[in-house]
Design a protein around this motif. Sequence first.
Motif, PDB file in Angstrom:
ATOM      1  N   GLN A  43       0.859  -1.179   0.000  1.00 53.01           N
ATOM      2  CA  GLN A  43       0.000   0.000   0.000  1.00 53.01           C
ATOM      3  C   GLN A  43       0.894   1.226   0.000  1.00 53.01           C
ATOM      4  OE1 GLN A  43      -2.739  -0.147   3.252  1.00 53.01           O
ATOM      5  NE2 GLN A  43      -3.490  -2.164   2.701  1.00 53.01           N
ATOM      6  N   SER A  44       0.619   2.131  -0.902  1.00 50.73           N
ATOM      7  CA  SER A  44       1.419   3.338  -1.012  1.00 50.73           C
ATOM      8  C   SER A  44       0.658   4.335  -1.866  1.00 50.73           C
ATOM      9  CB  SER A  44       2.765   3.010  -1.661  1.00 50.73           C
ATOM     10  OG  SER A  44       3.371   4.159  -2.185  1.00 50.73           O
ATOM     11  N   SER A  45       0.734   5.595  -1.489  1.00 51.34           N
ATOM     12  CA  SER A  45       0.090   6.621  -2.317  1.00 51.34           C
ATOM     13  C   SER A  45       0.800   6.731  -3.663  1.00 51.34           C
ATOM     14  CB  SER A  45       0.078   7.965  -1.585  1.00 51.34           C
ATOM     15  OG  SER A  45       1.392   8.377  -1.281  1.00 51.34           O
ATOM     16  N   LEU A  46       2.112   6.493  -3.705  1.00 46.75           N
ATOM     17  CA  LEU A  46       2.834   6.500  -4.980  1.00 46.75           C
ATOM     18  C   LEU A  46       2.336   5.378  -5.886  1.00 46.75           C
ATOM     19  CD1 LEU A  46       6.498   7.171  -3.786  1.00 46.75           C
ATOM     20  CD2 LEU A  46       5.042   8.719  -5.078  1.00 46.75           C
ATOM     21  N   LEU A  47       2.174   4.195  -5.327  1.00 46.84           N
ATOM     22  CA  LEU A  47       1.677   3.051  -6.086  1.00 46.84           C
ATOM     23  C   LEU A  47       0.266   3.334  -6.601  1.00 46.84           C
ATOM     24  CD1 LEU A  47       2.013   0.118  -7.055  1.00 46.84           C
ATOM     25  CD2 LEU A  47       1.258  -0.612  -4.787  1.00 46.84           C
ATOM     26  N   ALA A  48      -0.587   3.869  -5.754  1.00 48.06           N
ATOM     27  CA  ALA A  48      -1.962   4.188  -6.145  1.00 48.06           C
ATOM     28  C   ALA A  48      -1.986   5.250  -7.247  1.00 48.06           C
ATOM     29  CB  ALA A  48      -2.765   4.653  -4.933  1.00 48.06           C
ATOM     30  N   GLY A  49      -1.101   6.234  -7.163  1.00 46.78           N
ATOM     31  CA  GLY A  49      -1.046   7.282  -8.177  1.00 46.78           C
ATOM     32  C   GLY A  49      -0.642   6.761  -9.538  1.00 46.78           C
TER      33      GLY A  49
ATOM     34  N   ALA B 236      -3.544   4.732 -10.967  1.00 52.16           N
ATOM     35  CA  ALA B 236      -4.609   5.590 -11.493  1.00 52.16           C
ATOM     36  C   ALA B 236      -4.235   6.122 -12.879  1.00 52.16           C
ATOM     37  CB  ALA B 236      -4.891   6.738 -10.528  1.00 52.16           C
ATOM     38  N   ARG B 237      -2.986   6.538 -13.050  1.00 55.64           N
ATOM     39  CA  ARG B 237      -2.542   7.032 -14.363  1.00 55.64           C
ATOM     40  C   ARG B 237      -2.578   5.955 -15.436  1.00 55.64           C
ATOM     41  NH1 ARG B 237       1.713   9.582 -11.531  1.00 55.64           N
ATOM     42  NH2 ARG B 237       3.223   8.145 -12.424  1.00 55.64           N
ATOM     43  N   ARG B 238      -2.259   4.724 -15.056  1.00 57.30           N
ATOM     44  CA  ARG B 238      -2.213   3.619 -16.014  1.00 57.30           C
ATOM     45  C   ARG B 238      -3.588   2.991 -16.219  1.00 57.30           C
ATOM     46  NH1 ARG B 238       0.486   5.386 -18.539  1.00 57.30           N
ATOM     47  NH2 ARG B 238       2.209   6.395 -17.587  1.00 57.30           N
ATOM     48  N   GLY B 239      -4.549   3.304 -15.356  1.00 57.79           N
ATOM     49  CA  GLY B 239      -5.891   2.750 -15.493  1.00 57.79           C
ATOM     50  C   GLY B 239      -6.006   1.296 -15.080  1.00 57.79           C
ATOM     51  N   VAL B 240      -5.156   0.886 -14.140  1.00 59.79           N
ATOM     52  CA  VAL B 240      -5.186  -0.484 -13.616  1.00 59.79           C
ATOM     53  C   VAL B 240      -5.119  -0.403 -12.097  1.00 59.79           C
ATOM     54  CG1 VAL B 240      -4.115  -1.520 -15.663  1.00 59.79           C
ATOM     55  CG2 VAL B 240      -2.666  -0.748 -13.775  1.00 59.79           C
TER      56      VAL B 240
ATOM     57  N   PRO C 109      -3.536  -1.183  -8.236  1.00 58.62           N
ATOM     58  CA  PRO C 109      -2.191  -1.111  -7.664  1.00 58.62           C
ATOM     59  C   PRO C 109      -1.400  -2.411  -7.743  1.00 58.62           C
ATOM     60  CG  PRO C 109      -3.776  -0.080  -6.192  1.00 58.62           C
ATOM     61  CD  PRO C 109      -4.562  -0.745  -7.278  1.00 58.62           C
ATOM     62  N   MET C 110      -2.066  -3.552  -7.573  1.00 58.07           N
ATOM     63  CA  MET C 110      -1.338  -4.817  -7.621  1.00 58.07           C
ATOM     64  C   MET C 110      -0.859  -5.119  -9.045  1.00 58.07           C
ATOM     65  SD  MET C 110      -1.143  -5.641  -4.464  1.00 58.07           S
ATOM     66  CE  MET C 110      -1.120  -3.890  -4.130  1.00 58.07           C
ATOM     67  N   ALA C 111      -1.626  -4.689 -10.041  1.00 60.67           N
ATOM     68  CA  ALA C 111      -1.177  -4.854 -11.426  1.00 60.67           C
ATOM     69  C   ALA C 111       0.099  -4.047 -11.652  1.00 60.67           C
ATOM     70  CB  ALA C 111      -2.268  -4.421 -12.402  1.00 60.67           C
ATOM     71  N   VAL C 112       0.160  -2.852 -11.092  1.00 57.85           N
ATOM     72  CA  VAL C 112       1.356  -2.012 -11.230  1.00 57.85           C
ATOM     73  C   VAL C 112       2.536  -2.659 -10.500  1.00 57.85           C
ATOM     74  CG1 VAL C 112       2.398   0.211 -10.626  1.00 57.85           C
ATOM     75  CG2 VAL C 112       0.096   0.121 -11.616  1.00 57.85           C
ATOM     76  N   ALA C 113       2.296  -3.196  -9.306  1.00 59.39           N
ATOM     77  CA  ALA C 113       3.384  -3.844  -8.550  1.00 59.39           C
ATOM     78  C   ALA C 113       3.962  -5.021  -9.337  1.00 59.39           C
ATOM     79  CB  ALA C 113       2.872  -4.307  -7.191  1.00 59.39           C
ATOM     80  N   LEU C 114       3.097  -5.793  -9.990  1.00 61.42           N
ATOM     81  CA  LEU C 114       3.571  -6.911 -10.808  1.00 61.42           C
ATOM     82  C   LEU C 114       4.265  -6.421 -12.070  1.00 61.42           C
ATOM     83  CD1 LEU C 114       0.554  -9.360 -10.394  1.00 61.42           C
ATOM     84  CD2 LEU C 114       2.803  -9.488  -9.273  1.00 61.42           C
TER      85      LEU C 114
ATOM     86  N   VAL D 115       2.515  -1.464 -19.217  1.00 60.69           N
ATOM     87  CA  VAL D 115       3.851  -0.942 -19.514  1.00 60.69           C
ATOM     88  C   VAL D 115       4.027   0.342 -18.716  1.00 60.69           C
ATOM     89  CG1 VAL D 115       5.377  -0.068 -21.307  1.00 60.69           C
ATOM     90  CG2 VAL D 115       3.822  -1.962 -21.811  1.00 60.69           C
ATOM     91  N   LEU D 116       5.049   0.353 -17.897  1.00 59.92           N
ATOM     92  CA  LEU D 116       5.340   1.522 -17.063  1.00 59.92           C
ATOM     93  C   LEU D 116       6.344   2.426 -17.766  1.00 59.92           C
ATOM     94  CD1 LEU D 116       5.667  -0.394 -13.684  1.00 59.92           C
ATOM     95  CD2 LEU D 116       3.663   0.849 -14.539  1.00 59.92           C
ATOM     96  N   THR D 117       6.141   3.723 -17.628  1.00 54.80           N
ATOM     97  CA  THR D 117       7.054   4.695 -18.225  1.00 54.80           C
ATOM     98  C   THR D 117       8.262   4.885 -17.320  1.00 54.80           C
ATOM     99  OG1 THR D 117       6.073   6.588 -17.092  1.00 54.80           O
ATOM    100  CG2 THR D 117       5.080   5.932 -19.221  1.00 54.80           C
ATOM    101  N   GLY D 118       9.259   5.578 -17.818  1.00 54.10           N
ATOM    102  CA  GLY D 118      10.420   5.921 -16.999  1.00 54.10           C
ATOM    103  C   GLY D 118      10.027   6.717 -15.769  1.00 54.10           C
ATOM    104  N   GLN D 119       9.072   7.635 -15.934  1.00 53.79           N
ATOM    105  CA  GLN D 119       8.581   8.420 -14.791  1.00 53.79           C
ATOM    106  C   GLN D 119       7.910   7.511 -13.762  1.00 53.79           C
ATOM    107  OE1 GLN D 119       5.804  11.590 -15.731  1.00 53.79           O
ATOM    108  NE2 GLN D 119       5.074  11.684 -13.629  1.00 53.79           N
ATOM    109  N   ASP D 120       7.077   6.565 -14.241  1.00 55.68           N
ATOM    110  CA  ASP D 120       6.422   5.620 -13.339  1.00 55.68           C
ATOM    111  C   ASP D 120       7.464   4.837 -12.543  1.00 55.68           C
ATOM    112  OD1 ASP D 120       3.914   6.301 -14.444  1.00 55.68           O
ATOM    113  OD2 ASP D 120       3.946   4.610 -15.835  1.00 55.68           O
TER     114      ASP D 120
END
Length: 110
Positions: A42-48, A51-55, A57-62, A94-99
């Motif tokens: 859980q993290s506000s950075l992860l949630a942010g 939200a930008r990627r439209g998925v 938080p766990m999808a982003v972590a993976l 797909v995560l960007t360099g900023q992500d």
Amino acid sequence: MACVQNLYNLAHRTDDDLIDELAAAGIAYVPFFPLGGFTPLQSSLLAGVAARRGVGPMAVALAWLLQRSPNILLIPGTSSVAHLRENAAGAATVLTGQDLAELDRIGTGP
């Protein structure tokens, strides 16, 4: 040796150097508790980023793990179809360099 499995995820990253060494040797790495285990990530950075990627938080972590190194193999456990779908979304995210830079601030290294 076919692979190494240790605790590793976005927040617990003490194996960063080991993953790189294994990748250079062509050995797979399987993160144990890739989604945080009994205490989900859980993290506000992860949630942010999610939200930008439209998925979720766990999808982003993976997705972060999959983009971390080509030798990382994921086996995220789940007991629900909803979580399975979110986990599968991580493979297509797909995560960007900023992500990646934002997410890297979550982790703890050696």
